[in-house]
Design an enzyme around this catalytic site. Sequence first.
Site, short mmCIF file in Angstrom:
data_model
loop_
_atom_site.label_atom_id
_atom_site.label_comp_id
_atom_site.label_asym_id
_atom_site.label_seq_id
_atom_site.Cartn_x
_atom_site.Cartn_y
_atom_site.Cartn_z
N ASP A 267 0.84 -1.20 0.00
CA ASP A 267 0.00 0.00 0.00
C ASP A 267 0.87 1.24 0.00
O ASP A 267 1.37 1.67 1.04
CB ASP A 267 -0.91 0.00 1.23
CG ASP A 267 -1.82 1.23 1.27
OD1 ASP A 267 -1.97 1.89 0.22
OD2 ASP A 267 -2.38 1.51 2.34
N LYS A 274 1.81 7.95 0.50
CA LYS A 274 2.28 7.95 1.89
C LYS A 274 3.66 8.60 2.00
O LYS A 274 4.44 8.61 1.03
CB LYS A 274 2.37 6.51 2.42
CG LYS A 274 1.03 5.80 2.57
CD LYS A 274 1.23 4.40 3.09
CE LYS A 274 -0.08 3.62 3.16
NZ LYS A 274 -0.96 4.11 4.24
N ARG A 348 -11.16 -0.48 2.79
CA ARG A 348 -12.62 -0.60 2.88
C ARG A 348 -13.25 -0.82 1.50
O ARG A 348 -14.32 -1.42 1.39
CB ARG A 348 -13.19 0.64 3.57
CG ARG A 348 -12.98 1.94 2.84
CD ARG A 348 -13.07 3.16 3.76
NE ARG A 348 -11.90 3.28 4.62
CZ ARG A 348 -11.71 4.26 5.51
NH1 ARG A 348 -12.66 5.18 5.66
NH2 ARG A 348 -10.64 4.30 6.25
#
Length: 498
Positions: A267, A274, A348
């Site tokens: 991720d 990030k 999600r």
Amino acid sequence: MKINQQVTLTYNKETEYMVIPYLQEEGIKKEWLKLLLPTLKDEFPMEAFIQEKSKPVIYMQESWVQLEFLPIEKEQVNPIEDIRKAFSAFAKQSTSDCQLVLDHLHIEGVTQEELIQIAVQALFEGAYHFNKRALTQVRDTNIFSMRGQLTDEKTQTITLVVSKSCKEAITKGMTYGQAINRARTIANIPNNYLHVKEFAAYARQLAAHYGLACTVLGNEELKANGCGGILSVNAGSEQEANLIVLSYHGDEKAERNAVIGKGVMFDAGGYHLKSLEGMDGMKYDMCGAANVLAVIEIVAALKSKTNLMVVIPAVENVISPDATKMGDVITTMSGKTVEIWNTDAEGRLILCDALTYAIRQGATKLIDVATLTYSCQGALGSEISGIFSNCEDFYKVFLKHANKTGEKVWRLPLDAIYHKLLKNTKTADLMNYAPGYAAGASVAACFLEEFIENDLPWIHLDVVGTAVCRSEGVYKEKGATGVLISTITSYLEQGAKA
């Protein structure tokens, strides 16, 4: 590591190594120590050796015997946690064959069979070490066959000294411990060795080994099923997305449980990239996926009387010209549309499609486990997992099994106020993020709740803080922990029948 059992102490070697665990609060009673070691002299300075944490060597039965007194400190409300930590810490530092005396150890509220199972599992978890030297031998499709070499559990033999047969408890403890360690190994493998393709191959081979049904949906099947959440997260990757489904049928009359594991193989955050610090450890964003494979492995190995479907959405969240952008609107498998407000709130999006898939396949109860939000870690720290549920009875049964296995969970709220935040969009049914508001773990859980149909009993487990040990510990190696594998499996073995 090899675990044996014998009913009495033996003196077959020139030097024997005997380990005597005891409750530190109670101390060691000389009367039962005398029963264990009948030739021990009354003047033996036991208290001094315990206080100094030394390992005395005594001569008896024509053998030299080295003694180690293993204290079980009462630090937690739940004694199971103390047992696990004590035996894990012992196995982490121990390298020698030994006899582990358990007959005298009695803990209120814990049966001897439970104690032995917990102790054996903890010994395996404590002995675990990721064998990085074997990593260079990993190829595209050989991770399943390599997992034994990648998983170092030491070569010592520990012989449990128990007067009655405890074969079943030992077998269960070993099965749990070894499966948990394999999950830790899979999660510890770097992303350049373990993309979606390699993970799917591992799942297929695991299924074949245990005779499980296995289906892997690729991009075309995902498009045909309308899985816009999974496809949107993976849009920036050159790798295909997969939805991996394994099924176990152990009881025709039992309900069908679905366990869903988040499988983001890496991720980077997508276009909401990030930071250097935030990207550290993002290979672990698939711990939920690794852990649920361990759950079905234990269930299959023990031939449990339950029915289980494991569903894993496997993707990578990286950047390319095709990657999903802020403001894009996607259509999920359920038919609900979602405005992408944050590309780094990706877990999600893949879980919602996986939940819908499980429901459409006939699941009657749902558990999902995911490294979902740092908000949960901020609230609960690194030792307690967050739990959310829409069903009080389901939650209570699951909590009983968390207590039974010594794993900590804490319930966080689902509420209409969080659902309302997710509907602040003019272009879709939902947003995938609630900007400017706190309670991030509850907001994420409520997003998932939007996809639970027909009020099916559902539990969401947020394990960002607990899935990874971020520094070397006394009783656990740095890296993936295999958190909540024990609890979920214990529930499926017993609680699902309640």
